[in-house]
Design a protein around this motif. Structure first.
Motif, short mmCIF file in Angstrom:
data_model
loop_
_atom_site.label_atom_id
_atom_site.label_comp_id
_atom_site.label_asym_id
_atom_site.label_seq_id
_atom_site.Cartn_x
_atom_site.Cartn_y
_atom_site.Cartn_z
N SER A 21 0.81 -1.22 0.00
CA SER A 21 0.00 0.00 0.00
C SER A 21 0.85 1.27 0.00
N GLU A 54 -5.38 -0.54 -1.28
CA GLU A 54 -5.98 -0.82 0.01
C GLU A 54 -5.44 -2.16 0.51
N THR A 62 -3.03 -6.82 -0.89
CA THR A 62 -3.33 -5.43 -1.23
C THR A 62 -4.13 -5.42 -2.52
#
Length: 152
Positions: A21, A54, A62
């Motif tokens: 991220s 995210e 992710t």
């Protein structure tokens, strides 16, 4: 990193292993071809830009959002081998690499291929005391430290 799940052609998201991220938005990533279930007629490696990320700690994956739909399918999954064959199953997954925002470095030994080897001093001093520290990230080290040519 590698894909955590197959990304279909037309997808604008990639599920990848681990927490990436911190990869900067706007940077380019490369998604490798997996050549499964059969080799393609042309190279299916693609480059896209990150528009969001995210991280899900529960699955240690992710979800990367990318700027344009994928042109090709990129596989991630378990593949069964032939009964009685050399392997029962293996996991295949397309590689996903950050192409921008960091240095992409390859360290390679040179010289006669029969006697290649190399050494990389990250920290230390001439008298053998360890001082300082070093951090290598996103670096491939190839052809170093062959058995008879290692540094002491």
């Amino acid at each position: 990193t590698k894909l955590a799940a197959t990304a279909a052609a037309g997808s604008t998201t990639l599920a990848v292993r681990g927490d990436v991220s911190a990869w900067p938005q706007g940077c380019a990533i490369g998604i490798s071809a997996t050549e499964y279930p059969s080799p393609p007629r042309e190279t299916e490696t693609e480059a896209r830009c990150i528009v969001g990320a995210e991280y899900d700690p529960a699955s240690d994956t992710t979800l990367l959002r990318i700027d344009a739909a994928l042109s090709h399918r990129h596989f991630a999954g378990d593949v069964s081998g032939d009964p009685g064959g050399h392997w029962r199953s293996t996991r295949l997954a397309a590689a996903v690499a950050l192409l921008g925002g960091r240095s992409n470095v390859v360290l390679r030994s040179t010289g006669d291929e029969a006697f290649h080897g190399g050494g990389l001093v990250i920290a230390g001093s001439e008298d053998g005391r360890w001082i300082g520290r070093g951090l290598l990230a996103d670096v491939d080290i190839m052809g170093f430290g062959k058995h008879y040519f290692q540094l002491p």
